[in-house]
Design an enzyme around this catalytic site. Sequence first.
Site, PDB file in Angstrom:
ATOM      1  N   LYS A  55       0.842  -1.208   0.000  1.00 51.81           N
ATOM      2  CA  LYS A  55       0.000   0.000   0.000  1.00 51.81           C
ATOM      3  C   LYS A  55       0.875   1.254   0.000  1.00 51.81           C
ATOM      4  O   LYS A  55       0.630   2.191  -0.766  1.00 51.81           O
ATOM      5  CB  LYS A  55      -0.932  -0.005   1.223  1.00 51.81           C
ATOM      6  N   GLN A  99      -4.561  -1.646   9.691  1.00 50.27           N
ATOM      7  CA  GLN A  99      -4.538  -2.930   8.991  1.00 50.27           C
ATOM      8  C   GLN A  99      -5.182  -4.013   9.864  1.00 50.27           C
ATOM      9  O   GLN A  99      -4.865  -4.155  11.040  1.00 50.27           O
ATOM     10  CB  GLN A  99      -3.092  -3.317   8.637  1.00 50.27           C
ATOM     11  N   ASP A 122     -10.699   3.508   4.514  1.00 47.71           N
ATOM     12  CA  ASP A 122     -11.093   2.104   4.362  1.00 47.71           C
ATOM     13  C   ASP A 122     -12.612   1.978   4.204  1.00 47.71           C
ATOM     14  O   ASP A 122     -13.111   0.945   3.774  1.00 47.71           O
ATOM     15  CB  ASP A 122     -10.691   1.327   5.623  1.00 47.71           C
TER      16      ASP A 122
HETATM   17  N1  GUN Z   1      -7.284  -6.664   5.892  1.00 46.92           N
HETATM   18  C1  GUN Z   1      -7.778  -7.344   4.840  1.00 46.92           C
HETATM   19  N2  GUN Z   1      -8.419  -6.496   4.004  1.00 46.92           N
HETATM   20  C2  GUN Z   1      -8.333  -5.269   4.554  1.00 46.92           C
HETATM   21  C3  GUN Z   1      -8.813  -3.976   4.162  1.00 46.92           C
HETATM   22  O1  GUN Z   1      -9.447  -3.783   3.130  1.00 46.92           O
HETATM   23  N3  GUN Z   1      -8.515  -2.963   5.012  1.00 46.92           N
HETATM   24  C4  GUN Z   1      -7.818  -3.159   6.158  1.00 46.92           C
HETATM   25  N4  GUN Z   1      -7.584  -2.099   6.930  1.00 46.92           N
HETATM   26  N5  GUN Z   1      -7.367  -4.322   6.552  1.00 46.92           N
HETATM   27  C5  GUN Z   1      -7.629  -5.376   5.745  1.00 46.92           C
END
Ligand code: GUN
Length: 308
Positions: A55, A99, A122
């Site tokens: 990311k 995350q 998110d």
């Molecule tokens: N873990 C798996 N998918 C995601 C997501 O889309 N956002 C976040 N913050 N964690 C994740």
Amino acid sequence: MCAARILYGKPVQEAILEEVRQGVEELAAAGLRAPKLAALLVGDDPASAIYVRSKTRMCSETGLDSEAFQLPSSTSTEELLKRIDELNHDAGVDGILVQLPLPEGLDTDVVLDAVDPAKDVDGIHPENVGLIVQGRPRFVTCTPGGIIELLERNEIEIHGKNAVIIGRSEIVGKPMAMLLMHRHATVTICHSRTQDLPGVARAADILIVAIGRDAMVTPEFVKPGACVIDVGINRVADRQRVEEIFGADADWQKFEDRGYLVVGDVHPAVAEVAGAFTPVPGGVGPLTIGMLLANTLRSARRRLGVGS
Ligand code: GUN
């Protein structure tokens, strides 16, 4: 012979990122700063560390600023809340990503609720989920939003179609249902207590699978010609299971090198029945990151007073 269309995520991700790059350039041309994403990674889950790295790397490739905060798994909910509060009040931060999953012992709901909804790129804060439910999204949850982009940019009709979602998670299943319903699909959400799951799934023109169980959806779940979207990312380290799933097609070289294979929630044999499907890896994964960056740009535009 496999006649199904393979829906790769990369070209759609690249189109989204190109739009984000243009947006960043427009901000710069107006004398405004680049959007900034702050990512919080708690604990030492190797897969989460890889996701956060990709990311932040993608941010720099697209012209966004980013900062990753790595916190030990011993971090308390209070310590994490304090860090989130600092980022909420940092005027230079547009997006905050926590995350998931968080280590055991941390209260995920309390943590996610603490993120400023205006920086929740998110799209999982209850306020943003409420706006999605009402059909006036501020930040669309990244994975479901990416799937909509994939369907629309591949001209897969949603209007009037039967969409079946297997999995009722906050981050995929529930928001996915809302996004499809607002685009006039007839939506069914299935879960572990659904009776005759293969029969219900077989009614789908669009089948979205997000259950986290390797290769669970087999051809008997799929109407011939259906579009199958596989959200699963499962590491299969058991040799016998790899053999069961892939038979003679198993990539043993990769298995020996890594000690596991990445397998979706959808069995590879579904390719023989589906009209279109997403591969794992290389399908939905890249779209989630694309949407995260698009949301971060959107947040920056709103916060800098140049967007709604
Ligand atoms: N873990 C798996 N998918 C995601 C997501 O889309 N956002 C976040 N913050 N964690 C994740």
